[in-house]
Design an enzyme around this catalytic site. Structure first.
Site: not given
Ligand SMILES: Cc1ncc(COP(=O)(O)O)c(C=O)c1O
Length: 383
Positions: A53, A106, A178, A203
């Site tokens: 992690r 978005y 973004d 994406k």
């Protein structure tokens, strides 16, 4: 990593973070599918890794690559784009703070602000970020973040990053961009004054519709360190296989983005001449209101095209249902072309809000298939 700053984008995309495996010489970083690391005595870490992690070598390779290709000081990889956004907002904001968000973004980003962040005592204003004066007018003395998405999802609006960066600097706020639709190959927000770049790595960066991931790239090392601390403290990290897939995808990002942009330009041009199309939204078209700004800040105009269909919502839904080569589905940025109805699909969460999208809108993620095949499919779908 620093020596990669000297190279061109295409070279950085392939080499940054991709050092040969020291044990075997493997030229591609292995998938370190491991949770923990043997210590040589208590506290004696071999390669700086103790628990995956906190850090994992495959994820480190991707994170170094992200920093190098966005021109930032620190890259971080998360389990999804929204996990990255969540970590960023919880790092930058405190109760009483104010955020300016775009009127076109978005739907999941809007939902994060409206349904989650607002409950922490943070309020937001919705502004048309394509108009710097509107952004300036929305800033208050409590504004800590200005959030921009350009090109925007799904209306392909364009925001002048350098102009909004000036406004953010004057206000003492951080500018977050973004960069999912453009990718760093087409647009470099940090060089235009952004403090943090956000990605849905799902994406164009992954590029093959086979992974969900998110990225943050900080311009400043101290903010990067704070975000890394929170990435570990909150824990929504990218797994090793996911990190490896994205790293592999990024190597071909430049050639894919060139082809996406070429195909999208042909699709947009055909749609402008189609009698059943009311309006085409593509920043590469000279009549697009953001065309000049896009031409200034982007290398090419990208692979996303939206258009409005004569006959309203039902006609738009029918076009989506009739498409064959364009697969009906959410998401974007893969090599295969996708079609969707934002009002009922990706942007259903903004219905009734200031971000509601037109009901007759269809969104295309134009893939890298032969352009003639794509044009033929759209023509048959439009009927
Ligand atoms: C522009 C943009 N930002 C962020 C996200 C969220 O990313 P993810 O779906 O990987 O959580 C998306 C997802 O569609 C997006 O299109």
């Amino acid at each position: 990593m620093s020596d990669h700053g000297l190279h061109s984008f295409e070279t950085r995309a392939i080499h940054a973070g991709n050092t040969a495996d020291p044990q075997t010489g493997a030229v591609v970083p292995p998938i370190y599918q491991v949770s923990t690391y043997k210590q040589d005595g208590v506290g004696g870490l071999r390669g700086g890794y103790e628990y995956s992690r906190s850090a994992n070598p495959t994820r480190t390779a991707l994170e170094e690559n992200l920093a190098a290709i966005e021109g930032g000081r620190r890259g971080l990889a998360f389990a999804s784009g929204l996990a990255a956004e969540d970590c960023l907002l919880r790092t930058l904001l405190r109760p009483g703070d104010h955020v300016v968000i775009p009127n076109d973004a978005y739907g999941g980003t809007f939902r994060l602000f409206a349904k989650v962040v607002e409950r922490w005592g943070v309020d937001f204003s919705v502004a048309n970020t394509s108009d710097p004066a509107a952004v300036r007018g929305s800033v208050t003395d409590r504004t800590k973040v200005i959030w921009v998405e350009t090109p925007s999802n799904p209306l392909l609006g364009i925001t002048d990053i350098a102009a909004v960066a000036d406004i953010a600097r004057t206000a003492g706020a951080k500018l977050v961009v973004d960069n999912t639709f453009a990718s760093p190959y087409l647009q470099q927000p940090i060089s235009l004054g952004a403090d943090v770049v956000v990605h849905s790595l799902t994406k164009y960066m992954g590029g093959h519709s086979d992974v969900v991931g998110g990225g943050l790239i900080a311009a400043d090392a101290d903010l990067g360190e704070e975000l890394a601390y929170h990435q570990n403290a909150m824990g929504a990290v990218a797994g090793p296989f996911d990190a490896w897939l994205v790293l592999r995808g990024i190597k071909t990002l430049p050639v894919r983005m060139d082809r996406h942009s070429e195909n999208a330009a042909r699709v947009a041009e055909m749609l402008t001449r189609h009698p059943k199309v009311v309006e085409v939204l593509y920043p590469g078209l000279p009549e697009h209101p953001g065309h000049e700004v896009a031409a200034k800040q982007m290398r090419a105009f990208g692979g996303m095209v939206s258009f409005r269909v004569q006959g309203g919502e039902q006609a738009a839904v029918e076009v989506c249902n009739r498409a064959k080569l364009f697969t009906l589905g959410e998401s974007l940025g893969g090599v295969e072309s996708l079609i969707e109805h934002p009002g009922r699909m990706t942007h259903a969460s903004v219905v009734g809000s200031a971000l509601e999208v037109p009901a007759d809108l269809v969104r295309l993620s134009v893939g890298i298939e032969a352009a003639d095949d794509l044009l033929a499919d759209l023509q048959q779908a439009l009927g």
